[in-house]
Design a protein around this motif. Structure first.
Motif, PDB file in Angstrom:
ATOM      1  N   HIS A 169       0.846  -1.188   0.000  1.00 41.62           N
ATOM      2  CA  HIS A 169       0.000   0.000   0.000  1.00 41.62           C
ATOM      3  C   HIS A 169       0.886   1.244   0.000  1.00 41.62           C
ATOM      4  O   HIS A 169       2.073   1.170   0.343  1.00 41.62           O
ATOM      5  CB  HIS A 169      -0.931   0.009   1.217  1.00 41.62           C
ATOM      6  N   ASN A 170       0.322   2.353  -0.370  1.00 44.39           N
ATOM      7  CA  ASN A 170       1.052   3.626  -0.390  1.00 44.39           C
ATOM      8  C   ASN A 170       1.319   4.072   1.047  1.00 44.39           C
ATOM      9  O   ASN A 170       0.379   4.289   1.824  1.00 44.39           O
ATOM     10  CB  ASN A 170       0.223   4.683  -1.127  1.00 44.39           C
ATOM     11  N   PRO A 171       2.580   4.223   1.439  1.00 42.38           N
ATOM     12  CA  PRO A 171       2.888   4.571   2.838  1.00 42.38           C
ATOM     13  C   PRO A 171       2.421   5.963   3.239  1.00 42.38           C
ATOM     14  O   PRO A 171       2.399   6.285   4.420  1.00 42.38           O
ATOM     15  CB  PRO A 171       4.419   4.466   2.897  1.00 42.38           C
ATOM     16  N   MET A 172       2.032   6.799   2.274  1.00 40.26           N
ATOM     17  CA  MET A 172       1.544   8.135   2.611  1.00 40.26           C
ATOM     18  C   MET A 172       0.120   8.108   3.154  1.00 40.26           C
ATOM     19  O   MET A 172      -0.369   9.102   3.683  1.00 40.26           O
ATOM     20  CB  MET A 172       1.600   9.042   1.378  1.00 40.26           C
ATOM     21  N   TYR A 173      -0.540   6.960   3.017  1.00 35.34           N
ATOM     22  CA  TYR A 173      -1.942   6.883   3.422  1.00 35.34           C
ATOM     23  C   TYR A 173      -2.138   5.805   4.488  1.00 35.34           C
ATOM     24  O   TYR A 173      -1.239   5.009   4.774  1.00 35.34           O
ATOM     25  CB  TYR A 173      -2.820   6.649   2.192  1.00 35.34           C
ATOM     26  N   LEU A 176      -9.215   4.454  -2.143  1.00 38.88           N
ATOM     27  CA  LEU A 176     -10.020   4.514  -3.361  1.00 38.88           C
ATOM     28  C   LEU A 176      -9.588   5.668  -4.265  1.00 38.88           C
ATOM     29  O   LEU A 176      -9.430   5.494  -5.467  1.00 38.88           O
ATOM     30  CB  LEU A 176     -11.507   4.660  -3.008  1.00 38.88           C
ATOM     31  N   GLU A 177      -9.432   6.871  -3.694  1.00 37.46           N
ATOM     32  CA  GLU A 177      -9.029   8.037  -4.467  1.00 37.46           C
ATOM     33  C   GLU A 177      -8.482   9.102  -3.529  1.00 37.46           C
ATOM     34  O   GLU A 177      -8.726   9.055  -2.317  1.00 37.46           O
ATOM     35  CB  GLU A 177     -10.207   8.591  -5.283  1.00 37.46           C
ATOM     36  N   GLY A 179      -5.975  17.012  -3.543  1.00 42.35           N
ATOM     37  CA  GLY A 179      -5.243  17.969  -2.722  1.00 42.35           C
ATOM     38  C   GLY A 179      -5.823  18.193  -1.353  1.00 42.35           C
ATOM     39  O   GLY A 179      -5.148  18.742  -0.475  1.00 42.35           O
ATOM     40  N   GLU A 180      -7.079  17.804  -1.116  1.00 43.21           N
ATOM     41  CA  GLU A 180      -7.690  17.959   0.204  1.00 43.21           C
ATOM     42  C   GLU A 180      -7.450  16.752   1.100  1.00 43.21           C
ATOM     43  O   GLU A 180      -7.192  16.894   2.295  1.00 43.21           O
ATOM     44  CB  GLU A 180      -9.192  18.173   0.048  1.00 43.21           C
ATOM     45  N   GLY A 181      -7.551  15.571   0.546  1.00 39.48           N
ATOM     46  CA  GLY A 181      -7.407  14.382   1.373  1.00 39.48           C
ATOM     47  C   GLY A 181      -7.627  13.108   0.586  1.00 39.48           C
ATOM     48  O   GLY A 181      -7.512  13.077  -0.637  1.00 39.48           O
ATOM     49  N   ALA A 182      -7.976  12.047   1.320  1.00 41.02           N
ATOM     50  CA  ALA A 182      -8.098  10.721   0.723  1.00 41.02           C
ATOM     51  C   ALA A 182      -9.415  10.077   1.118  1.00 41.02           C
ATOM     52  O   ALA A 182      -9.969  10.363   2.181  1.00 41.02           O
ATOM     53  CB  ALA A 182      -6.928   9.834   1.164  1.00 41.02           C
ATOM     54  N   THR A 183      -9.914   9.201   0.239  1.00 43.94           N
ATOM     55  CA  THR A 183     -11.137   8.443   0.502  1.00 43.94           C
ATOM     56  C   THR A 183     -10.800   6.959   0.507  1.00 43.94           C
ATOM     57  O   THR A 183     -10.151   6.463  -0.422  1.00 43.94           O
ATOM     58  CB  THR A 183     -12.207   8.736  -0.554  1.00 43.94           C
ATOM     59  N   TYR A 184     -11.221   6.266   1.558  1.00 47.67           N
ATOM     60  CA  TYR A 184     -10.973   4.832   1.705  1.00 47.67           C
ATOM     61  C   TYR A 184     -12.314   4.095   1.786  1.00 47.67           C
ATOM     62  O   TYR A 184     -13.313   4.650   2.253  1.00 47.67           O
ATOM     63  CB  TYR A 184     -10.193   4.525   2.992  1.00 47.67           C
ATOM     64  N   ILE A 185     -12.311   2.844   1.348  1.00 45.82           N
ATOM     65  CA  ILE A 185     -13.450   2.002   1.650  1.00 45.82           C
ATOM     66  C   ILE A 185     -13.302   1.544   3.095  1.00 45.82           C
ATOM     67  O   ILE A 185     -12.180   1.389   3.599  1.00 45.82           O
ATOM     68  CB  ILE A 185     -13.538   0.799   0.687  1.00 45.82           C
ATOM     69  N   GLY A 186     -14.404   1.356   3.774  1.00 43.00           N
ATOM     70  CA  GLY A 186     -14.334   0.967   5.174  1.00 43.00           C
ATOM     71  C   GLY A 186     -15.564   0.201   5.594  1.00 43.00           C
ATOM     72  O   GLY A 186     -16.487  -0.038   4.797  1.00 43.00           O
ATOM     73  N   ALA A 187     -15.582  -0.184   6.840  1.00 42.12           N
ATOM     74  CA  ALA A 187     -16.721  -0.915   7.392  1.00 42.12           C
ATOM     75  C   ALA A 187     -16.915  -0.515   8.842  1.00 42.12           C
ATOM     76  O   ALA A 187     -15.940  -0.285   9.575  1.00 42.12           O
ATOM     77  CB  ALA A 187     -16.506  -2.426   7.283  1.00 42.12           C
ATOM     78  N   ASP A 188     -18.166  -0.394   9.236  1.00 41.91           N
ATOM     79  CA  ASP A 188     -18.512  -0.173  10.641  1.00 41.91           C
ATOM     80  C   ASP A 188     -18.530  -1.537  11.314  1.00 41.91           C
ATOM     81  O   ASP A 188     -19.412  -2.366  11.042  1.00 41.91           O
ATOM     82  CB  ASP A 188     -19.878   0.510  10.727  1.00 41.91           C
ATOM     83  N   VAL A 192     -18.879   1.525   4.518  1.00 44.47           N
ATOM     84  CA  VAL A 192     -18.890   2.980   4.611  1.00 44.47           C
ATOM     85  C   VAL A 192     -17.770   3.536   3.741  1.00 44.47           C
ATOM     86  O   VAL A 192     -16.890   2.799   3.285  1.00 44.47           O
ATOM     87  CB  VAL A 192     -18.706   3.469   6.073  1.00 44.47           C
ATOM     88  N   LEU A 193     -17.806   4.829   3.511  1.00 48.40           N
ATOM     89  CA  LEU A 193     -16.708   5.553   2.872  1.00 48.40           C
ATOM     90  C   LEU A 193     -16.060   6.439   3.923  1.00 48.40           C
ATOM     91  O   LEU A 193     -16.752   7.166   4.641  1.00 48.40           O
ATOM     92  CB  LEU A 193     -17.210   6.405   1.708  1.00 48.40           C
ATOM     93  N   ILE A 194     -14.746   6.368   4.044  1.00 47.80           N
ATOM     94  CA  ILE A 194     -14.004   7.137   5.037  1.00 47.80           C
ATOM     95  C   ILE A 194     -13.226   8.232   4.313  1.00 47.80           C
ATOM     96  O   ILE A 194     -12.375   7.940   3.469  1.00 47.80           O
ATOM     97  CB  ILE A 194     -13.044   6.237   5.838  1.00 47.80           C
TER      98      ILE A 194
END
Length: 668
Positions: free
Chosen positions: A32-36, A53-54, A57-66, A73-75
């Protein structure tokens, strides 16, 4: 079968003993990308963070689960890549001290944006905000997972385009949602086939919300603009490129253009040099002509001439076509019939020049049609040509001209006679009186002009924003006049009061008075044990003692490690860490430190002492003794910055901790 676990890519559960997901083929050992955030990290004690996921310049979106409910969920993680970095092999974000003010300012805007979205969670066309919290020196937003595909992929699966009948059925709820966002003060700035999703039920969902700096070129963050769908004003951060609801109108019309024609619109920047964007109707004659022209009006390069609101756009799209449009449809059909007629150059030219919207066309005369068709014939202007008759104006215009000439001659004679009769003194008085009257009139005129200036700038909410950042951000719109005061409720450099209320309209260049916090009135002096000069400066800033309230001075007679702190004083008196310091008193906290030069002098003295002849024990005991503290041990490295608390308020962001450099030092 043993216990189950979540797949970090698809968030489906499978047997814990397996290392490859049977649903999507994800291998746990994938890099995985160590920056995230590393996949498998648990956030807020309940959210499993999956693969990236993507990002922008503002941040990152990850797939996730509660993990408590098992739902996907989307984090969304706030992480401006050009302002911070991530601690190696950890989820903690480290911020460069020089970028701290910007980092916190943009995070405050990010937090407010998502709070506003949370208040709209009942709108089915926006993925609802489920949670928001502060952790790892940043802020996270949890969105409901979107069960659907991007509009871009949907169009590819449907021959690349949709009919107007299809668009008119599925798009209206999206239009309504955008109007609601505008009423809430939210401008999306990224409406495109990549940010609009369509579900299995045929519902559209709008995603891709970001702070404005990400959707505007050169506005402080790495920007992300969607080519073909971004309005021209988004390519510049200057005051002449005002953004508003009309910016989203451009994006919506560009999306309609793509959906109806199957072609991506020409990029707005390219259009400014050579505008070769064809009307949708010219690309596909099935698109109603009035819809085609409304789309072109909504994609006007000039924001002021563009359709201004979504309400206006929807009204024009769905209103009944006027008679002119019906006439043009008939003409268009007729020209199609005439296209194959030999010798009909006018009809061919009409088909070959689609770039210019034609509002009124004259029907060609004396044409033999290939087949019968209803033809609307507009009367030619020269059919009703008549000779001009002499009018009343023609009869009296000569006498009027003669009268005006006579009046001008009389005025000239009057001026000459006045000069001869009126004495010089009286003339001076009259001139003075006229000059005074002229000055008064000029002042009144200037006042009127000043009051009549266009009030075209809406005042934003400046309270809670950083003054340094806001001053530069809004400098092209208005001027901030700051008054600095201590305030226990606001951080240093943060605005806590503004003279013009949020939402009021002002003219460009107007002055807004603001009160800016200098920090808290009192603070607790932090401990300096094990910290270098730079590290202690950061500790002072975090404690609320800012650079205008402290000074660093090199200690001339102290022993210790290079670049280490040895003593604290206030007004010439020694103070200890953890004691109270009054920022408002006007006194400075003096921090004494050991520099490289001091260590070199100490080493020289030690060598000289060793080389000197030994006399008596009494003389040895009288050697110089340090007047302050004993030498300190090297500082232990600090790897984990303290985590913020009290979600969802923006957390306190700590600067990255640096290891003390034993080979460097010097005065600060």
């Amino acid at each position: 079968m043993g216990d189950s676990k979540f797949c970090n890519r698809c968030m489906e559960k499978y047997d814990e003993s397996m290392h490859v997901c049977p649903s999507c083929g994800y291998v746990e050992s994938d890099e995985h990308n160590p920056m995230y955030v590393p996949p498998g990290t648990i956030l807020h004690s309940k959210y499993l963070c999956g693969v990236l996921l993507e990002y922008n310049g503002e941040g990152a979106t990850y797939i996730g689960a509660d993990t408590t409910t098992g739902k996907k969920v989307l984090i969304r993680e706030y992480m401006p890549i050009n302002l911070c970095t991530r601690v190696k092999n950890k989820a903690i974000i480290s911020v460069n001290y020089n970028n701290l003010a910007k980092y916190k300012a943009f995070m405050a805007e990010y937090t407010e944006l998502n709070k506003s979205l949370a208040r709209l969670r009942n709108n089915s066309n926006i993925p609802p905000v489920l949670d928001m919290f502060a952790e790892n020196n940043t802020t996270y937003t949890i969105f409901e997972y979107i069960e659907g595909v991007k509009m871009l992929d949907y169009l590819k699966e449907n021959a690349g385009e949709l009919s107007w009948e299809q668009v008119s059925k599925i798009f209206p709820p999206l239009f309504t949602t955008i109007g609601i966002l505008h009423n809430a003060g939210i401008i999306h700035r990224a409406i495109s086939p990549d940010t609009v999703y369509i579900t299995d039920k045929g519902e559209l969902k709008l995603s891709g919300f970001c702070v404005s700096a990400v959707r505007t070129a050169n506005a402080g963050l790495e920007y992300e603009l969607f080519k073909g769908y971004a309005a021209p004003e988004q390519y510049s951060a200057s005051s002449s490129s005002r953004q508003g609801s009309w910016t989203d109108v451009y994006g919506v019309c560009a999306l309609l253009y793509r959906a109806l024609t199957g072609c991506m619109p020409v990029d707005s920047m390219s259009r400014q040099t050579h505008d070769d964007l064809h009307e949708p109707h010219m690309l596909d004659s099935r698109i109603p002509r009035h819809v085609s022209r409304v789309i072109m009006e909504g994609m006007n390069l000039n924001g002021r001439d563009r359709i201004q609101t979504i309400t206006e756009l929807v009204t024009k799209l769905f209103e009944q076509p006027s008679e002119n449009y019906e006439e043009e449809e008939i003409l268009d059909n007729t020209s199609t019939v005439l296209l194959g007629t030999p010798g009909n150059a006018a009809a061919a030219a009409l088909q070959e020049a689609p770039q210019q919207p034609v509002y009124h066309q004259e029907q060609p005369q004396n044409v033999i049609h290939e087949r019968s068709a209803p033809v609307y014939k507009k009367p030619r202007r020269d059919d009703s040509y008549k000779y001009d008759k002499e009018t009343t104006v023609d009869r009296i215009k000569v006498p009027i001209i003669v009268a005006l000439l006579f009046l001008a001659i009389m005025m000239i004679l009057g001026v000459i006679i006045y000069k001869l009769i009126v004495p010089p003194a009286e003339e001076t008085t009259v001139k003075s009186s006229r000059r005074s009257s002229s000055v008064s009139d000029s002042a009144a005129e200037n006042t009127t002009k000043e009051s009549d200036k266009d009030k075209d700038t809406e005042v934003p909410d400046l309270v809670g924003q950083f003054y340094t950042y806001s001053k530069d951000k809004w400098k092209d719109f208005f001027v901030l006049d700051a008054d600095f005061e201590y305030n226990n409720d606001y951080d240093n450099d943060m605005i806590f009061e503004q003279s013009v209320k949020k939402g009021e309209m002002i003219a460009q260049g107007d002055v807004i008075k603001v009160k800016v916090s200098k920090g808290k009135e009192t603070a607790t002096i932090p401990d300096y044990q094990g910290l270098s000069v730079e590290q202690y400066k950061n500790a002072l800033e975090k404690a609320g003692i800012h650079d205008h309230n402290y000074q660093f001075i090199e200690s001339k007679n102290s022993y210790g490690k290079t670049n280490s702190i040895v003593e604290l004083q206030v007004d010439g008196k020694v103070v200890t860490p953890h004691s109270s310091f009054n920022n408002k008193s006007g006194k400075k906290l003096t921090v004494y430190y050991v520099s490289a030069d001091s260590v070199a002098v100490q080493q020289t003295e030690a060598v000289q002492t060793t080389a000197a002849p030994t006399t008596t024990v009494a003389a040895t005991t009288q050697a110089p003794v340090p007047t302050t503290q004993a030498p300190t041990s090297p500082p232990e490295p600090i790897t984990n910055p303290p985590e913020p608390t009290d979600p969802p308020a923006p957390p306190v962001v700590d600067p990255p901790v640096e290891q003390p450099n034993e080979e460097s030092g010097g005065e600060q």
